[in-house]
Design an enzyme around this catalytic site. Structure first.
Site, PDB file in Angstrom:
ATOM      1  N   LYS A 111       0.788  -1.622   0.109  1.00 10.16           N
ATOM      2  CA  LYS A 111       0.140  -0.218  -0.122  1.00 10.16           C
ATOM      3  C   LYS A 111       1.151   1.264   0.094  1.00 10.16           C
ATOM      4  CE  LYS A 111      -4.282  -1.818   1.830  1.00 10.16           C
ATOM      5  NZ  LYS A 111      -4.251  -2.781   3.203  1.00 10.16           N
ATOM      6  N   ARG A 156      22.328  -5.800   6.807  1.00  9.09           N
ATOM      7  CA  ARG A 156      23.147  -5.256   6.943  1.00  9.09           C
ATOM      8  C   ARG A 156      23.211  -5.686   8.234  1.00  9.09           C
ATOM      9  NH1 ARG A 156      18.253  -1.912   4.124  1.00  9.09           N
ATOM     10  NH2 ARG A 156      17.726  -3.436   5.547  1.00  9.09           N
TER      11      ARG A 156
HETATM   12  P1  ADP Z   1      11.671  -6.332   2.657  1.00  9.23           P
HETATM   13  O1  ADP Z   1      10.547  -5.445   2.813  1.00  9.23           O
HETATM   14  O2  ADP Z   1      11.333  -7.704   2.236  1.00  9.23           O
HETATM   15  O3  ADP Z   1      13.188  -6.278   4.001  1.00  9.23           O
HETATM   16  P2  ADP Z   1      14.151  -4.530   1.581  1.00  9.23           P
HETATM   17  O4  ADP Z   1      13.900  -4.777  -0.396  1.00  9.23           O
HETATM   18  O5  ADP Z   1      13.824  -3.839   2.146  1.00  9.23           O
HETATM   19  O6  ADP Z   1      12.229  -6.007   1.425  1.00  9.23           O
HETATM   20  O7  ADP Z   1      15.358  -6.140   1.133  1.00  9.23           O
HETATM   21  C1  ADP Z   1      15.457  -7.423   0.781  1.00  9.23           C
HETATM   22  C2  ADP Z   1      16.060  -7.888   1.455  1.00  9.23           C
HETATM   23  O8  ADP Z   1      16.949  -7.108   1.585  1.00  9.23           O
HETATM   24  C3  ADP Z   1      16.606  -7.996   2.963  1.00  9.23           C
HETATM   25  O9  ADP Z   1      16.816  -9.041   3.061  1.00  9.23           O
HETATM   26  C4  ADP Z   1      16.814  -7.097   3.471  1.00  9.23           C
HETATM   27  O10 ADP Z   1      17.517  -7.360   4.188  1.00  9.23           O
HETATM   28  C5  ADP Z   1      18.280  -6.876   1.832  1.00  9.23           C
HETATM   29  N1  ADP Z   1      19.044  -5.903   1.790  1.00  9.23           N
HETATM   30  C6  ADP Z   1      17.747  -4.477   1.337  1.00  9.23           C
HETATM   31  N2  ADP Z   1      19.574  -3.830   1.400  1.00  9.23           N
HETATM   32  C7  ADP Z   1      20.372  -4.551   1.397  1.00  9.23           C
HETATM   33  C8  ADP Z   1      21.930  -3.606   1.654  1.00  9.23           C
HETATM   34  N3  ADP Z   1      22.585  -2.584   1.801  1.00  9.23           N
HETATM   35  N4  ADP Z   1      22.625  -4.531   2.153  1.00  9.23           N
HETATM   36  C9  ADP Z   1      22.658  -5.933   2.714  1.00  9.23           C
HETATM   37  N5  ADP Z   1      21.208  -6.414   2.655  1.00  9.23           N
HETATM   38  C10 ADP Z   1      20.211  -6.128   2.048  1.00  9.23           C
END
Ligand code: ADP
Length: 161
Positions: A41, A90
């Protein structure tokens, strides 16, 4: 053929996500980047826009597939016949939620492992929400996202470089 699913919101795809996909490709034949639609959303980009940007970012690599899912991730994983879920870590702040989720997913689907990967040092501070926030304020984000995402952010915010 070993397949892993990398689920997330990808609103939008950042270089942190790209880094994780590239690392996962060293371990799996195919990585399916799956855009989750359950928390859709408040997203900046529509599911179609997010999927399209991910497809374009990995256009040269036939081992990367892109799709979306609604509902239980583990049903989607089983439906694809994948053997693992990839998540990125992270900082310590990611850990508690990821730990709970991985354990729940193991309960729901014991045959699929959750594998946590870390990005390179250049990308570990990146998050979609921070990129959106600074892009909206007119900051330079070109080193943080793939070119296709940069163009889309420029269209949304005008001022972002
Ligand atoms: P969600 O809403 O499922 O967290 P995201 O698109 O924010 O979706 O992230 C998807 C995955 O990628 C998660 O496991 C997140 O921790 C990882 N992730 C996002 N950005 C980074 C980064 N800069 N370094 C490592 N992992 C990342």
């Amino acid at each position: 053929m070993k397949m892993a699913v990398y689920p997330g919101s990808f609103d939008p795809l950042t270089n942190g996500h790209v880094d994780i996909v590239e690392r996962a490709l060293n371990l799996f034949d195919t990585v399916v980047v799956s855009v989750g639609l359950n928390r859709d959303k408040n997203s900046l980009f529509t599911a179609e826009e997010r999927i399209d940007m991910i497809r374009q970012a990995f256009a040269g690599n036939p081992r990367v597939k892109v799709d979306c899912f609604r509902g239980l991730l583990m049903q989607h994983v089983q439906g694809l016949g994948a053997s693992a879920v990839i998540r990125g870590l992270r900082a310590v702040s990611d850990f508690e939620y990821e730990f709970q989720m991985a354990n729940m997913n193991r309960k729901l689907c014991p045959e699929a492992e959750t594998i946590f990967l870390m990005t390179g040092a250049d990308n570990f501070y990146l998050s979609s929400s921070l990129v959106k926030e600074v892009a909206a304020l007119g900051a330079e984000v070109k080193d943080m996202v793939p070119a296709v995402v940069l163009a889309a952010l420029n269209r949304k915010y005008g001022g972002a470089k």
